[in-house]
Design an enzyme around this catalytic site. Structure first.
Site, PDB file in Angstrom:
ATOM      1  N   GLU A 133       0.845  -1.190   0.000  1.00 12.37           N
ATOM      2  CA  GLU A 133       0.000   0.000   0.000  1.00 12.37           C
ATOM      3  C   GLU A 133       0.882   1.242   0.000  1.00 12.37           C
ATOM      4  OE1 GLU A 133      -2.614   0.721   3.339  1.00 12.37           O
ATOM      5  OE2 GLU A 133      -4.015   1.781   2.061  1.00 12.37           O
ATOM      6  N   GLY A 266       3.377   1.720  11.129  1.00 12.33           N
ATOM      7  CA  GLY A 266       3.231   0.948  12.359  1.00 12.33           C
ATOM      8  C   GLY A 266       2.875  -0.497  12.033  1.00 12.33           C
ATOM      9  N   ALA A 267       1.987  -0.657  11.040  1.00 19.92           N
ATOM     10  CA  ALA A 267       1.532  -1.982  10.656  1.00 19.92           C
ATOM     11  C   ALA A 267       0.836  -1.894   9.303  1.00 19.92           C
ATOM     12  CB  ALA A 267       0.555  -2.539  11.696  1.00 19.92           C
ATOM     13  N   MET A 268       0.591  -3.042   8.671  1.00 19.05           N
ATOM     14  CA  MET A 268      -0.104  -3.070   7.380  1.00 19.05           C
ATOM     15  C   MET A 268      -1.082  -4.224   7.352  1.00 19.05           C
ATOM     16  SD  MET A 268      -0.655  -1.916   4.344  1.00 19.05           S
ATOM     17  CE  MET A 268      -1.894  -2.726   3.320  1.00 19.05           C
ATOM     18  N   GLU A 269      -2.311  -3.901   6.927  1.00 14.33           N
ATOM     19  CA  GLU A 269      -3.438  -4.830   7.098  1.00 14.33           C
ATOM     20  C   GLU A 269      -3.564  -5.914   6.033  1.00 14.33           C
ATOM     21  OE1 GLU A 269      -3.778  -1.482   6.331  1.00 14.33           O
ATOM     22  OE2 GLU A 269      -5.385  -1.187   4.858  1.00 14.33           O
ATOM     23  N   ASN A 270      -2.473  -6.316   5.356  1.00 17.89           N
ATOM     24  CA  ASN A 270      -2.568  -7.376   4.343  1.00 17.89           C
ATOM     25  C   ASN A 270      -3.572  -8.439   4.792  1.00 17.89           C
ATOM     26  OD1 ASN A 270      -0.101  -6.160   3.247  1.00 17.89           O
ATOM     27  ND2 ASN A 270       0.870  -7.170   4.982  1.00 17.89           N
ATOM     28  N   HIS A 302      -6.922  -1.913  15.044  1.00 18.05           N
ATOM     29  CA  HIS A 302      -6.994  -1.128  13.798  1.00 18.05           C
ATOM     30  C   HIS A 302      -6.836  -2.047  12.575  1.00 18.05           C
ATOM     31  CE1 HIS A 302      -6.096   2.631  11.419  1.00 18.05           C
ATOM     32  NE2 HIS A 302      -5.543   1.718  10.634  1.00 18.05           N
ATOM     33  N   GLU A 303      -5.798  -2.860  12.599  1.00 18.04           N
ATOM     34  CA  GLU A 303      -5.509  -3.694  11.424  1.00 18.04           C
ATOM     35  C   GLU A 303      -6.573  -4.769  11.225  1.00 18.04           C
ATOM     36  OE1 GLU A 303      -3.353  -2.438   9.582  1.00 18.04           O
ATOM     37  OE2 GLU A 303      -2.499  -1.113  11.108  1.00 18.04           O
ATOM     38  N   HIS A 306      -9.631  -3.521   9.519  1.00 18.67           N
ATOM     39  CA  HIS A 306      -9.447  -3.416   8.062  1.00 18.67           C
ATOM     40  C   HIS A 306      -9.766  -4.724   7.338  1.00 18.67           C
ATOM     41  CE1 HIS A 306      -7.875   0.550   7.454  1.00 18.67           C
ATOM     42  NE2 HIS A 306      -6.741   0.372   8.104  1.00 18.67           N
TER      43      HIS A 306
HETATM   44 ZN   LIG Z   1      -5.122   1.647   8.610  1.00 19.88          ZN
END
Ligand SMILES: [Zn+2]
Length: 863
Positions: A133, A266-270, A302-303, A306
């Protein structure tokens, strides 16, 4: 902007399914790949265009009805990030297969398909990780890299036999062939390219199952799996919470959470394979602070939100990015509140997201929540406080207005209606209007389509009152300027007054209208109960004078106490309220007991500290600040009280750092005594007290203290602990030690993801502000190489090193530098920083004298 002005691929060919094989070389940092893409030719064409960047496309052929046609030409367009395949003949309508072979580099820039380094004993090894992303899937394989062009993916990874491979879906089979392990994953549901992920490395993991039977795993560094247990518990409970709340089952068979040593965000919601920075997922039972536990829970929530909101239903185009981010930034609180009610996380929202958004959105150089974006630079720049925090704040406002249950039903309806597809902001409003029976779009358009937010001014006219709205700017506005501005909002307004039952809401749409106040304005009045409305309020001066008693008697809830001081400081800065009035109000908080109120007030006071010139005013201000913090800090003491909760622990760390930072002798002496004891026995200092203690030791100590904290940074193998020490190293008062911290930030000892934190810490220090800015300029080439494509890190680096300057000359200097060294991916951040400097200078010019006078009258007597 219309759709045709966006940088979109031609619509004549559509992918249905990708069969993708990648083979990373973890020692040479390169990869090769091939893919078979099932496509549908919608208009006969001899030319197929898809996205590709930093790839070599070696061959391309199209197969249809048993015939094979090789591409005559393969044209890469670096600027457009596309590859155009030209075939000798027209490919007719209908299904076909496109086969490509290609190769690329595992880069060190934390985007696309990249390498992240980790140590095994003395050896450095690389893992291969993805971060796609917004527009970087095209760096790993040629594809239709737009959120609305969804397809299914069947991924195969060819890896060294001793490594582990993770992707969105569970592995179907694993075989060894020619010295390589070949892992084929199950086919994904239909999804967007930016959500695909593959990770090849060495991990340990802990696992469990949700009550619905979904397998959840947390992947940690080798031999540290106990650090994944907290995240595992949170993830299992959160997945079930969302499933119940949305009334839509989690769509994949498993959920993996993976700690990555080098990670830009911080993080990625793959989908099904969420990647995290180590500090956002690992909790060491002995060494992690309460603040880290909270951050981990919030980021996971949060992730995981998503997985539905973003992954199952995806924004149609990046203009609607806020739908993903604003929504996830709101519901993360809902989930954490469900899991940890004692954290009072909704009050913390008012500080972490609401205040932050009001700050950013008061600049001229802000943007509407829904903003047209076309190229990758523009898309990268909207991952900001407006999309996340303002988005979350207006969703909270809407939920308060519609009611929790109609709001939830509307969301569920929206997800069911658009699942496996794409949606726009209008689609969400439509579903919420159906569920609530209220005109959602009319109200919300005024919040998402225009920049900024209103200041509501309550004005006394003889014996009656009126309410007026005008856009609020950090730098203030004259009355004439306000009247020329036609911006207007539909504002849900609620009024709090003494001995009043629940406040009622009405929608205020006019520029100005009379208002009936409970008790006709006798006694106190406060607008915006619990700060659910995204606006500020100004009151007649005598009202401001009455708020001290409201604060001291705690007649209103914590979010309201926070709202009063926050509005007062912003209004003072904008020139609508004398700074002395804001300071008088601030001085009434000395018995405050709420962590979040203190955190917000501390931020506002430190922003004021930033602009104060040197002695004697700076010294008086420090005396005042100490007198404000001391009573509550003394009451809490250094020692944990039996049975005290999460918020008391957070408050103690905050107050001790503030009190010591403003120069309180007793606090500094105790911090240094504890540091000396800690060096002898590391178990002696609780993790929650470590940052304040390290900071005060470096700030007040000599080179030996600096070396001791540097040693902690070097020797700890917990990233969280390393970051506490690194941040503390920015607090030295000695120029040569600050210079060392700056040099350290670019050395191989500091990961590129953490460099901005180290520099930001130096820049936040009054003595470090100028050196940090010089350092940024003299190493610009390297910063630009590392972070020049934009995102969080470049923005943080630029704003932290520039926006606290206080003179017009500095504003000109910053402007000049970036004119000569353009950073297209941070253009708005640069303009915002310059605007902040001008506003600092103007505030100082207007209010310095009155601040000095107020401090002369109040600071001395209070110590
Ligand atoms: Zn997000």
């Amino acid at each position: 902007m219309t759709e045709t002005e966006r940088t979109l691929l031609p619509r004549d060919v559509r992918p249905k399914k990708y069969r993708l094989t990648l083979s990373p070389d973890l020692s040479q940092y390169v990869f090769t790949g091939h893919e078979e893409i099932h496509i549908e030719i919608l208009e006969p064409t001899s030319r197929i265009v898809l996205h590709a960047a930093e790839l070599r496309v070696e061959s391309a052929e199209v197969r249809k009805n048993g015939a094979v046609m090789e591409a005559a030409r393969i044209l890469l367009d670096e600027k457009k990030e596309t590859v155009q395949l030209e075939f000798p003949r027209i490919v007719p309508l209908g299904p076909a297969e496109l086969r490509l072979t290609f190769s690329g580099k595992l880069n060190d820039q934390m985007r696309g398909f990249y390498r992240s380094l980790y140590a095994v004993q003395e050896e450095t090894r690389a893992m291969a990780v993805t971060q796609f992303e917004a527009t970087d899937a095209r760096r790993a394989f040629p594809c239709w890299d737009e959120p609305a062009i969804k397809a299914t993916f069947e991924v195969t990874l060819e890896i060294p036999p001793d490594r582990l491979a993770i992707s969105n879906m569970p592995p179907l089979e694993s075989a060894t062939h020619a010295g390589k392990k070949i892992v084929r994953f199950a086919e994904t549901p239909i999804m967007s390219t930016y959500l695909l992920a593959f990770i090849v490395g060495e991990f340990d993991f802990v696992e469990g199952k949700t009550k619905e039977g979904i397998q959840v795993r947390v992947y940690t560094p080798v031999k540290k799996k106990e650090q994944g247990l907290f995240a595992l518990d949170v993830a299992i409970r959160t997945l079930s919470f969302f499933q119940d709340y949305f009334e839509v089952p989690y769509p994949l068979p498993k959920m993996d959470l993976i700690a990555i040593p080098d990670f830009a965000a911080g993080a990625m919601e793959n989908w099904g394979a969420v990647t995290y920075r180590e500090t956002a997922i690992l909790v060491d039972p002995e060494q992690s602070s309460q603040a880290t536990r909270q951050r981990v829970a919030v980021v996971i929530a949060h992730e995981l939100a998503h997985q539905w909101f973003g992954n199952l239903v995806t924004m149609e185009w990046w203009t609607h990015l806020w739908l993903n981010e604003g929504f996830a930034s709101w519901i993360e609180y809902l989930a954490v509140d469900h899991l940890f009610p004692e954290w009072d996380i909704w009050t913390q929202f008012v500080y972490s997201d609401f205040s932050r958004a009001l700050g950013q959105d008061s600049l001229e150089n802000t943007h509407p929540i829904e903003v047209e974006v076309k190229d990758p630079n523009e898309i990268g720049e909207i991952f900001d406080a407006i999309s996340y925090s303002k988005g979350a704040s207006i969703i909270r406002m809407l939920e308060a207005f519609l009611g929790a249950e109609p709001f939830r039903r509307g969301l569920s309806r929206y997800l069911k209606r658009h699942q496996y597809g794409n949606a726009t902001t209008e689609d969400l409003w439509h579903a919420l209007a159906e569920a609530s029976g209220k005109p959602v779009k009319e109200m919300m358009d005024t919040w998402t389509k225009q920049s900024g937010y209103p200041l509501l001014s309550l004005e006394e006219e003889g014996r009656s009152f009126s309410l007026r709205q005008s856009r609020f700017f950090l730098a203030g506005r004259t009355r004439e300027e306000e009247e020329r501005d036609l911006a207007q909002w539909s504002v849900p307004v609620g009024v709090l007054a003494p001995r009043q039952p629940e406040p009622s809401f009405f929608i205020f749409r006019e520029r100005k209208a009379p208002i009936d106040l409970p008790g006709n304005g006798k006694g106190w009045i406060k607008l915006n109960p619990k700060q659910t409305g995204f606006y500020r309020v100004n009151y007649p001066l005598k009202f401001w004078g009455s708020f001290g008693k409201v604060i001291q008697s705690k007649a209103v809830f914590a979010p309201d106490r926070l709202g009063l001081e926050n509005d007062a400081f912003a209004l003072a800065r904008a020139g609508f309220l004398p700074a002395s009035q804001a300071l008088t109000l601030a001085s009434t908080y000395s018995d405050e007991s709420d962590y979040t109120v203190w955190a917000d007030l501390a931020t506002n006071l430190s922003e004021l500290t930033m602009i104060l010139p040197e002695e004697p005013v700076y010294r008086s201000f420090r005396l005042f600040a100490c007198s404000l913090y001391r009573p509550t800090a003394r009451r809490l003491s250094w020692e944990a009280q039996p049975g005290e909760g999460h918020l008391a622990i957070l408050l103690r760390s905050l107050l001790l750092a503030e009190l010591g930072g403003y120069g309180d002798e007793a606090t500094i002496a105790e911090a240094r005594r504890r540091f000396a004891r800690f060096l002898k026995n590391p178990r002696d200092l609780r993790p929650d007290l470590r940052f304040p203690v390290y900071r005060l030791e470096v700030e007040n100590g000599d080179e030996e203290s600096y070396e001791a904290v540097l040693d902690i940074f070097r020797k700890s193998d917990l990233h969280e602990e390393k970051m506490r020490a690194l941040r503390a190293l920015g607090f030295s008062q000695q120029p040569k030690l600050l210079q060392r911290t700056l040099e350290l930030s670019l050395s191989p000892e500091v990961r590129p993801q953490d460099t901005p934190l180290a520099i930001g810490s130096v820049a936040w220090n009054r003595r470090g502000r100028e050196p940090a800015w010089k350092f940024l300029q003299s190493h610009w080439e390297e910063f630009n190489r590392r972070y020049g494509r934009g995102g969080f890190l470049l923005a943080r680096l630029i704003s932290s090193t520039t926006s606290d300057f206080i003179s017009e000359e500095k504003a000109a200097e910053v402007e000049e530098f970036f004119r000569a060294h353009p950073a297209p991916a941070a253009e708005r951040t640069i303009r915002q920083s310059i605007e902040r400097i001008h506003s600092n200078a103007a505030w100082l010019k207007r209010d310095l004298k009155s601040i000095e006078e107020w401090l002369a009258d109040n600071a001395g007597s209070r110590t």
